[in-house]
Motif scaffolding. Structure first.
Motif, mmCIF file in Angstrom:
data_model
loop_
_atom_site.group_PDB
_atom_site.id
_atom_site.type_symbol
_atom_site.label_atom_id
_atom_site.label_comp_id
_atom_site.label_asym_id
_atom_site.label_seq_id
_atom_site.Cartn_x
_atom_site.Cartn_y
_atom_site.Cartn_z
ATOM 1 N N GLY A 60 28.665 5.527 4.456
ATOM 2 C CA GLY A 60 27.895 5.920 5.628
ATOM 3 C C GLY A 60 28.739 6.178 6.850
ATOM 4 N N VAL A 61 30.062 6.302 6.673
ATOM 5 C CA VAL A 61 30.947 6.603 7.802
ATOM 6 C C VAL A 61 31.513 8.004 7.614
ATOM 7 N N ASP A 62 31.881 8.623 8.718
ATOM 8 C CA ASP A 62 32.478 9.947 8.623
ATOM 9 C C ASP A 62 34.004 9.828 8.644
ATOM 10 N N GLU A 63 34.677 10.982 8.677
ATOM 11 C CA GLU A 63 36.140 10.971 8.594
ATOM 12 C C GLU A 63 36.771 10.236 9.770
ATOM 13 N N GLN B 70 35.419 7.829 11.612
ATOM 14 C CA GLN B 70 35.163 6.386 11.539
ATOM 15 C C GLN B 70 35.986 5.721 10.445
ATOM 16 N N SER B 71 36.404 6.500 9.447
ATOM 17 C CA SER B 71 37.173 5.915 8.350
ATOM 18 C C SER B 71 38.667 6.232 8.458
#
Lengths: 541, 338
Positions: free
Chosen positions: B158-161, B163-164
Motif C-alpha cells: 500500500g505504499v508508493d515508490e 514511500q518505499s
C-alpha cells in the motif's frame, strides 16, 4: 505428408495442384546459377590446360557468373536510403553494446574486425552523432585501416568517425570492389556507410588522412549470405499470448526452387539479444496459402532443464521458412509483440490483517479522518494490539469499528506536522474507503503486486515504455503449458526486488487474497509455484 | 521388548490424556462464543514459533524463545546463578531469527515482522527488560556487535515508490542514547542515524516531476574491523551527480549522460566523529528482464588501501553458479565524499 501437423498437411494437399498455376513465380536465378556453375567448371578445366593463356578470360567469366547469380549490391552513404533498401530484406536491427574483442554477433550473422579496443561513447569517446551512447570499436593508435569480415548478413551499415577533431576523408570499400568515400567530421560528426545485398564477404575502412578512427552504431539485416529473395506478397501475423495463439496468414504460394525446410515462429528480444524460435512444422517445396494458428511451448519448467521462453523483453514476432543449413526466407512484416517474460516466478500470497481474526488486548490509537493535513481530524480510538501491530507493518488493515484503515507511514498524514502529541507510526491509522494498492485501485483476488512499478514517467520518456505498470496483465502458466491465471498489476511489492525472496526462481510476484487472517503474511505460496510468468500488457498484437 | 513397548504406550497415553484435560480446561474457561478464536490463537503461536531451537548460550547466559500468553513471544533468560526469567517481546513478532551479544551486557534479538521486515530488540538480560525495540529491513550487525546497519522501516504494502524509497540507517548500540538521536519526536520506528542519502539531498526528492528514489538490492557489508560499511545503491531515475564515471583509460571527458537507472557503491567510514559517506559510480547498468537494473553485491574484500567487490546478477535456479559479471578493485581514495 503423414508427418505434418493436420493443418499444414491439409493446406499442402489443397495447394499442391496450384503449383503449376503459379509456375511463373519460379525463381530464375537458381537454375541460371546451375548453368553458370557448369560454365565455370568447364572454364576451369580449360584453365588447367593453358593457364597462362586463358587466365584473364576465365577471371572475366567468373566475375560475370557471380554478377549474374547474385542480385546487385547497393552501397550508400545515406542512412535513410540504406533503411529503405534494407527493409526489403528483413527486419532492421541495431547493435551498440556488446562488441567482442575481435568479433560481434549480429543476430544470426557476425562481423569480425580483429583485436580492437572497445570504447564507450560519452566516457571514452566523447562525441559521436545523433544521440548514440553505445560502444564503438577503435582502429588503434596510428592505425588508419581496418578490414571487417561479414558473415550471414543481408544488409550492413555502420557509423564512422575519425579520432582527430578535424574533417577527414573516409573510404568504405566492399569486397566486390564497390566503394564510397566522403568527408567526416571528428567533432561529433560520425557518418553512416552501408550496403544492401547478398554476397559481400568483407569491407575495408580507410582514413585517407592516415589517422585513427572508430566505428559503431551498427545497423544490419541478418539472414544467410546467399538467400532466396522473399516473394511473399501478403501475409499477416498476430499473437495472443494468453490464448497461446500465434497466427500467420500466407496469401501466395512460393516456389522454393527445390529446397525443403521448416516453417518457424520467431520471438526476438532485441534488447538482450535473446532469441526464441519454435519450429511449427515442415513444409516441402511449397509455402502453401492459408492461415496457420499455432501454440508455442511457453514453458516446461522441469527440475533439471528449464525450457520454453526464457526471461526477456520480446518485442518482435515474425515467421520464417528455411532449411538448416541453407537459405532462409523471413517474412518482411514484423509484428510488434511487446511481451515481458519473467520466466520462473515465485507467486506468494498476501492479505491485509483483519481485526476480527486477532486476539490481542485493546490498545489506544489515533484514528484519522480526512484526506489532507488541513482537514484531518484525529479521534481517540481502540484497536486490538495485534491488529495494530500487523497493520503498521502491512500498511492496510480491516478493523471491526472503523472499516479499512491504513498505516500512518503509507498515507498523507505521515508528513503532517499538526499531529497530536503521542501520535506515531505504530499507533496512528487513517480511515479509507477501500483496500487499495499503490495504483490507487481496489484490491481483489485478481490483483498482484510487483517490483518495480514504472508509473511516474511521462510520455516521451523512454522509461514510460517499461513495465510492469499498473493495469498490466500478468499471465501465469502451468508446467504443462496450460494457463494458471491472468491477473492485474495493482500494487507495489518492495520485497519482490530482493533476490533472496525469490526462493530460487527468476522473479517474485505477490498475489492479493481477500481471505481473512490477523497477520499480513498468513498464507503460503500459491500451490504449484513457481510458475512461468509473462506480462502480456493486456492487449493482443 | 513387550515391557518397553508397554512403557512407551503408557507414556503416550498419559501425555494424550494430560493434553486432553488441559485443552478441556481451556475450553471450559474460554467464552463459549469464541471457541474457534482460542484454537486459532494456539495454532498461530505454534506456527510463529515453529520450534524452540533458536538459543544462545555462553558461560554466563542462556537464551531461548518460548511462546507467551495469547499471541506474544517471550524470551527466556537464564543468567549465571539466577533462575530463568521471562522477558516479553512486544510488537507481535514472528519467528526469532538469531541472537547476538552486544557491548554492555546487552543482547540483540532479531525477529521476523511480515515478509521483508524485522523487529530488533535490544535486551538487557541483567535487568530483565527490553531496552529498545524498532522495526527495520535488512539489518546487519557489525562484527564487533556494536552497530546495526539497516534500511529504515516502511509498510510492506500500500505504499508508493517514494514511500518505499530506501534510507540507510545506523544504530549504535554502544552509544546508549539512540532514542535521543532520532529525528522525530516520538516515533518508535524513527530511530538511529541517517547515513544515506545525505540529508542535503533529501530536499531534491523530485526531478522533472519524477520522484528520485533509492533501492539497496544487496544489503550491507561490514569490514572485519567494523569501521567501514559498504552497500550498493540503485537510483531511480539516474542521478546526474553520479554520471562522472571514474574509469581507466580516459580518452575524452563525458558529456551529459541521459538519466537512467544508475548503480553506485556507497562507503561509510565510521572512524570519524561523524560518519563520512562517499560513493563510487560503477557503471550505467544494462537493463535486464524487467527493464530494471538487477545488479547485486556478491562479495566484498576490504583491503588496507582498497576494497574489491564482485558485482553480478541475481542468483537463480537457471544460473545457480553464475560467475560474477565483473570484479572491481577500488582504492578508498577513489570514493568521492558527499
Amino acid at each position: 505428408l503423414e508427418s505434418l501437423p493436420p493443418s499444414l498437411g491439409r493446406s499442402f494437399s489443397s495447394q499442391f495442384d496450384r503449383r503449376r498455376v503459379f509456375h511463373w513465380r519460379t525463381i530464375e536465378p537458381l537454375s541460371r546459377f546451375s548453368r553458370l556453375r557448369a560454365y565455370a567448371s568447364f572454364a576451369l578445366r580449360i584453365l588447367r590446360v593453358v593457364p597462362k593463356l586463358f587466365a584473364p578470360a576465365i577471371a572475366a567469366a567468373t566475375t560475370f557468373a557471380q554478377a549474374q547469380t547474385l542480385p546487385p549490391v547497393m552501397v550508400t552513404g545515406s542512412l535513410q536510403e540504406w533503411e529503405l533498401a534494407a527493409a526489403t530484406r528483413g527486419p532492421l536491427r541495431q547493435f551498440g553494446d556488446g562488441f567482442g574483442s575481435g568479433q560481434a554477433a549480429l543476430g544470426r550473422g557476425t562481423v569480425s574486425y580483429g583485436p580492437s579496443a572497445r570504447l564507450k561513447v560519452g566516457r571514452d569517446w566523447s562525441e559521436w552523432c545523433c544521440g548514440y551512447q553505445g560502444e564503438v570499436v577503435w582502429s588503434g593508435r596510428g592505425s588508419a585501416r581496418r578490414r571487417i569480415t561479414i558473415n550471414g548478413l543481408r544488409a550492413f551499415g555502420l557509423f564512422i568517425e575519425p579520432q582527430s577533431r578535424r574533417s577527414e576523408r573516409i573510404s568504405f570499400v566492399l569486397s566486390d570492389g564497390q566503394f564510397i568515400t566522403k568527408m567526416v567530421s571528428g567533432a561529433g560528426g560520425a557518418s553512416f556507410f552501408g550496403f544492401v545485398g547478398d554476397g559481400v564477404r568483407s569491407i575495408s575502412i580507410r582514413d585517407e588522412s592516415g589517422g585513427a578512427f572508430a566505428f559503431g552504431d551498427l545497423r544490419y539485416v541478418d539472414g544467410w549470405g546467399f538467400a532466396i529473395t522473399p516473394d511473399v506478397e501478403e501475409h499477416a501475423l498476430s499473437t495472443d499470448m494468453v490464448k497461446n495463439a500465434f497466427k500467420v496468414e500466407l496469401d501466395a504460394p512460393y516456389d522454393t526452387g527445390g529446397y525443403s525446410g521448416n516453417l518457424t515462429y520467431l520471438l526476438i528480444d532485441n534488447l538482450d539479444d535473446e532469441f526464441y524460435s519454435e519450429v511449427i512444422g515442415s513444409i516441402y517445396q511449397l509455402w502453401p496459402e492459408g492461415t496457420y494458428t499455432n501454440p508455442l511451448t511457453r514453458t516446461q519448467i522441469s527440475d533439471l532443464v528449464p525450457q520454453g521462453l526464457n526471461p526477456g523483453f520480446y518485442d518482435e514476432f515474425s515467421v520464417e521458412w528455411g532449411t538448416d543449413p541453407g537459405p532462409t526466407v523471413q517474412t518482411n512484416l514484423v509484428r510488434q509483440a511487446p511481451y515481458t517474460v519473467y520466466g520462473s516466478t515465485r507467486h506468494s500470497v498476501y492479505n491485509v490483517p483483519s481485526e476480527s481474526q486477532c486476539s490481542g488486548d485493546p490498545s489506544p490509537v489515533f484514528i484519522v479522518q480526512g484526506t489532507t493535513c488541513a482537514n484531518a481530524v484525529y479521534l481517540n480510538g481502540t484497536l486490538d494490539s495485534d491488529f495494530a501491530s500487523q497493520t503498521a507493518i502491512n500498511g492496510t488493515g480491516i478493523s471491526v469499528n472503523y472499516g479499512v484503515v491504513k498505516a500512518l507511514a503509507a498515507t498523507f498524514a505521515n508528513s503532517c506536522t499538526n499531529r497530536p502529541q503521542g501520535s506515531d507510526t505504530s499507533n496512528t491509522f487513517v480511515e479509507v474507503t477501500a483496500v487499495t494498492g499503490a495504483c490507487g485501485t481496489t484490491l481483489g483476488n485478481s490483483s498482484v503486486a510487483t517490483f518495480p512499478l514504472f508509473n511516474h514517467y511521462r510520455s516521451g520518456d523512454p522509461r514510460s515504455q517499461k513495465d510492469p505498470k499498473c493495469g498490466n496483465s500478468i499471465l501465469a502458466v502451468n508446467s504443462d503449458n496450460t494457463n494458471k491465471f491472468v491477473k492485474t498489476v495493482a500494487d507495489l511489492c518492495p520485497a519482490c526486488g530482493q533476490a533472496n525472496q525469490n526462493n530460487g526462481a527468476d522473479a517474485h510476484i505477490d498475489n492479493f487474497t481477500t481471505d481473512a487472517a490477523c497477520e499480513g503474511g498468513s498464507f503460503t505460496d500459491i500451490p504449484g509455484s513457481p510458475f512461468w510468468t509473462a506480462n502480456t500488457r493486456n492487449d493482443k498484437k | 521388548m513387550r515391557r518397553s513397548s508397554f512403557v512407551v504406550n503408557l507414556i503416550s497415553f498419559c501425555r494424550y490424556n494430560v493434553m486432553t484435560v488441559a485443552l478441556t480446561c481451556m475450553a471450559t474457561f474460554m467464552p463459549l462464543s469464541q471457541p474457534s478464536l482460542a484454537q486459532t490463537a494456539a495454532e498461530r503461536v505454534a506456527r510463529r514459533v515453529p520450534d524452540f531451537s533458536v538459543t544462545y548460550e555462553d558461560a554466563t547466559t542462556h537464551l531461548r524463545v518460548i511462546p507467551g500468553p495469547r499471541s506474544s513471544t517471550l524470551l527466556a533468560v537464564t543468567s549465571l546463578h539466577q533462575p530463568e526469567r521471562a522477558i516479553l517481546l512486544p510488537g507481535y513478532p514472528g519467528d526469532v531469527e538469531y541472537f547476538e551479544k552486544a557491548p554492555g551486557g546487552l543482547f540483540l534479538v532479531v525477529a521476523k515482522a511480515g515478509t521483508a521486515s524485522n523487529h530488533i530488540y535490544i535486551v538487557d538480560v541483567k535487568a530483565g527488560r527490553v531496552v529498545d525495540h524498532f522495526l527495520c529491513s535488512s539489518p546487519v550487525i557489525s562484527p564487533n556487535h556494536r552497530y546495526i546497519a539497516y534500511i529504515k522501516f516502511f509498510p510492506e504494502r500500500g505504499v508508493d515508490e517514494e514511500q518505499s524509497s530506501h534510507f540507510a540507517m545506523l544504530y549504535d548500540v554502544g552509544r546508549g542514547d539512540e532514542r535521543q538521536a532520532r529525528n522525530s519526536t516520538s516515533d518508535p520506528n524513527d530511530v538511529g542515524r541517517l547515513l544515506f542519502p545525505p540529508s542535503r539531498l533529501l530536499a531534491r526528492t523530485r526531478r522533472g516531476g519524477i520522484p528520485v528514489t533509492h533501492y539497496f538490492p544487496s544489503g550491507f557489508a561490514w569490514s572485519p574491523d567494523s569501521t567501514k560499511l559498504l552497500f550498493l545503491d540503485n537510483v531511480f531515475p539516474g542521478d546526474p551527480i553520479s554520471n562522472g564515471a571514474l574509469h581507466e583509460g580516459n580518452v575524452r571527458p563525458s558529456p551529459a549522460v541521459p538519466p537512467s537507472p544508475a548503480v553506485q557503491l556507497i562507503l561509510v567510514d565510521l572512524t570519524a566523529a561523524t560518519p563520512t559517506v562517499s560513493r563510487f559510480k560503477t557503471e550505467r547498468c544494462r537493463d535486464s528482464v524487467s527493464e530494471f537494473c538487477q545488479i547485486y553485491l556478491r562479495g566484498v574484500r576490504f583491503g588496507a588501501g582498497s576494497l574489491t567487490v564482485a558485482l553480478g546478477g541475481p542468483p537463480s535456479d537457471r544460473n545457480p553458479v553464475k560467475p560474477s559479471d565483473f570484479d572491481l578493485t577500488i582504492p578508498y581514495a577513489h570514493f568521492t565524499a558527499q
